[in-house]
Design an enzyme around this catalytic site. Sequence first.
Site, PDB file in Angstrom:
ATOM      1  N   ARG A   1     -45.739 -38.202  18.117  1.00  0.00           N
ATOM      2  CA  ARG A   1     -46.400 -39.429  19.125  1.00  0.00           C
ATOM      3  C   ARG A   1     -47.108 -38.936  20.063  1.00  0.00           C
ATOM      4  NH1 ARG A   1     -41.531 -42.960  21.739  1.00  0.00           N
ATOM      5  NH2 ARG A   1     -40.945 -43.439  19.610  1.00  0.00           N
TER       6      ARG A   1
ATOM      7  N   LYS B   1     -31.667 -24.944  11.801  1.00  0.00           N
ATOM      8  CA  LYS B   1     -30.199 -25.082  12.515  1.00  0.00           C
ATOM      9  C   LYS B   1     -30.387 -25.759  13.675  1.00  0.00           C
ATOM     10  CE  LYS B   1     -29.971 -20.507  14.893  1.00  0.00           C
ATOM     11  NZ  LYS B   1     -29.725 -21.404  16.219  1.00  0.00           N
TER      12      LYS B   1
ATOM     13  N   HIS C   1     -33.263 -18.155  10.195  1.00  0.00           N
ATOM     14  CA  HIS C   1     -34.631 -17.032  10.062  1.00  0.00           C
ATOM     15  C   HIS C   1     -34.191 -15.848  10.236  1.00  0.00           C
ATOM     16  CE1 HIS C   1     -33.541 -17.490  14.534  1.00  0.00           C
ATOM     17  NE2 HIS C   1     -33.848 -16.076  14.497  1.00  0.00           N
TER      18      HIS C   1
ATOM     19  N   LYS D   1     -35.543 -11.566   7.947  1.00  0.00           N
ATOM     20  CA  LYS D   1     -35.778 -10.448   8.379  1.00  0.00           C
ATOM     21  C   LYS D   1     -35.845  -9.342   7.500  1.00  0.00           C
ATOM     22  CE  LYS D   1     -34.522 -11.703  13.116  1.00  0.00           C
ATOM     23  NZ  LYS D   1     -35.944 -11.369  13.716  1.00  0.00           N
TER      24      LYS D   1
ATOM     25  N   GLU E   1     -28.166 -10.820  23.703  1.00  0.00           N
ATOM     26  CA  GLU E   1     -29.504 -11.322  24.218  1.00  0.00           C
ATOM     27  C   GLU E   1     -29.451 -10.881  25.626  1.00  0.00           C
ATOM     28  OE1 GLU E   1     -31.535 -14.912  22.543  1.00  0.00           O
ATOM     29  OE2 GLU E   1     -29.312 -15.544  22.441  1.00  0.00           O
TER      30      GLU E   1
ATOM     31  N   ASP F   1     -24.225 -21.790  18.079  1.00  0.00           N
ATOM     32  CA  ASP F   1     -25.667 -21.581  17.854  1.00  0.00           C
ATOM     33  C   ASP F   1     -26.022 -20.188  17.057  1.00  0.00           C
ATOM     34  OD1 ASP F   1     -28.367 -21.828  18.663  1.00  0.00           O
ATOM     35  OD2 ASP F   1     -28.224 -20.207  20.195  1.00  0.00           O
TER      36      ASP F   1
ATOM     37  N   HIS G   1     -25.965 -17.311  11.872  1.00  0.00           N
ATOM     38  CA  HIS G   1     -26.568 -15.677  11.772  1.00  0.00           C
ATOM     39  C   HIS G   1     -25.449 -15.098  11.344  1.00  0.00           C
ATOM     40  CE1 HIS G   1     -29.987 -17.502  12.972  1.00  0.00           C
ATOM     41  NE2 HIS G   1     -29.954 -17.585  14.394  1.00  0.00           N
TER      42      HIS G   1
ATOM     43  N   LYS H   1     -25.478 -14.098  25.594  1.00  0.00           N
ATOM     44  CA  LYS H   1     -26.524 -14.197  26.494  1.00  0.00           C
ATOM     45  C   LYS H   1     -26.237 -13.475  27.922  1.00  0.00           C
ATOM     46  CE  LYS H   1     -28.834 -18.508  24.602  1.00  0.00           C
ATOM     47  NZ  LYS H   1     -29.756 -17.531  24.085  1.00  0.00           N
TER      48      LYS H   1
END
Length: 509
Positions: free
Chosen positions: A65, A171, A201, A205, A239, A258, A263, A361
């Site tokens: 849009r 995902k 993804h 790898k 992370e 997540d 994963h 995280k």
Amino acid sequence: MSPTGRPNPLRDPRDRRLPRIAGPCSMVIFGVTGDLSRKKVMPAIYDLANRGLLPPGFSLVGFARRDWEDQDFAQIVHDAVKQHARTEFRQEVWDQLAEGFRFVAGAFDDDEAFDTLRRTLLELDEARGTGGNHAFYLAIPPGLFGTVASQLQEHGLAEDPNAWRRVVVEKPFGHDLASARELNEVLGEVFPSGSIFRIDHYLGKETVQNILAMRFANEMFEPLWNSNYVDHVQISMAEDVGIGGRAGYYDGIGAARDVIQNHLLQLLALVAMEEPTSFDADSLRVEKEKVLAAVVLAKPLNRSTARGQYVEGWAGGEKVPGFLQEEGIAKDSRTETFAAITVEVENRRWAGVPFYLRTGKRLARRVTEVAVVFKRAPHLPFSEHSTEELTQNALVVRVQPDEGMTLRFGSKVPGTALEIRDVSMDFAYGGSFTESSPEAYERLILDVLLGDPPLFPRHEEVELSWKILDPVLEHWARTGSPEPYASGAWGPSSSFAMLSRHGRTWRRP
């Protein structure tokens, strides 16, 4: 060829002897203004073109849009490529690729916009020779999948008897088992199962794919790959950053949904699966599904799982805010930023071997790895003081960063005394191969255009993963708030207690 004269199933002859070049086709990106499109999808398409893996007439259509013309869209792609592409920018490659750029303005429920999209694709078939072959990349929230899929069907874009049509989705594949099934039904009503590509993804790898090569192309590992020799397995994705600007997505989703559901459980399946009869999509998926169907949660959940939420602290030498201080996060949010679970695989190979999965995280450093920790030798004919530093042997697959593998074992220290100490034998991709590894999205997008699905989870895998995780999420929903942990640390104390009560510790990467 293998020594038996048969083709080696781990070597795709198209990769080495013939380039895997996509045939005539185009890709339509819905959600072209988002971070995923700008940082991953568009740069990967350019990198594929730069490597000569896209056909000369490949075309890219943006749908959003926005009051843009084709040249405005081209500028957006250009900026994304210059900033995020892996390969060097070459003007001649860009000029050829940009000739196939088109933009369609409209909302996802706009019939007129989808009529325009249909005319645009017909024009590309004629002018660019795309042959009616079109992939639709839904880089949009899952709640909009049904709307776009229905529009594609109603406007005659979802199928063509003389060409292929494929849909690509990212995902999260739902937020629990019920929503995943609903999502699968929505897509399945429009596209056949073989035309739905669910992108994880991590499966693109190189080091993840190397798990299969390491296991099944080498005789030395597989005889030890079982409960007779393996003490436990740790799969970690850490992370060192916070949620950044993803508050709208992350709050209410959390670390387990997540990362663990997709994963980490996919990594577990690759580590624990039996050898497939071949490396085609169906054979790989059958073995992964067998493993996921055999996974059970260790009990009780209050001792075999852990969740946490980062609070303010120091990371990278800087003072950083806690999760509840991040912009857009509710002050009473119970969303976890750290999650860890203990599971077992109830089959003959892995009976009694715990698999520890963790993600978080604002941890001490960024690292993703799989550590297979072996049992101690049943007898050590050394004095107590000779081996005080000796730990368990371990094979560690480093997924990111510093992709490679490390084998830890005991060795004699030089000198007259018989002293044993841990040493590591290291393999690094960067030091062993002159070729640079393609970015995961390059491999996966090319596989979509080729119709080659081994690296894409099927809906059965998605549903089995949710069956594993749902009881954990339900347990956490009943048991208060996540445990605080300091930014820059390795997670809450409950995650260390998960292992210490069994005499184990988390690896410090």
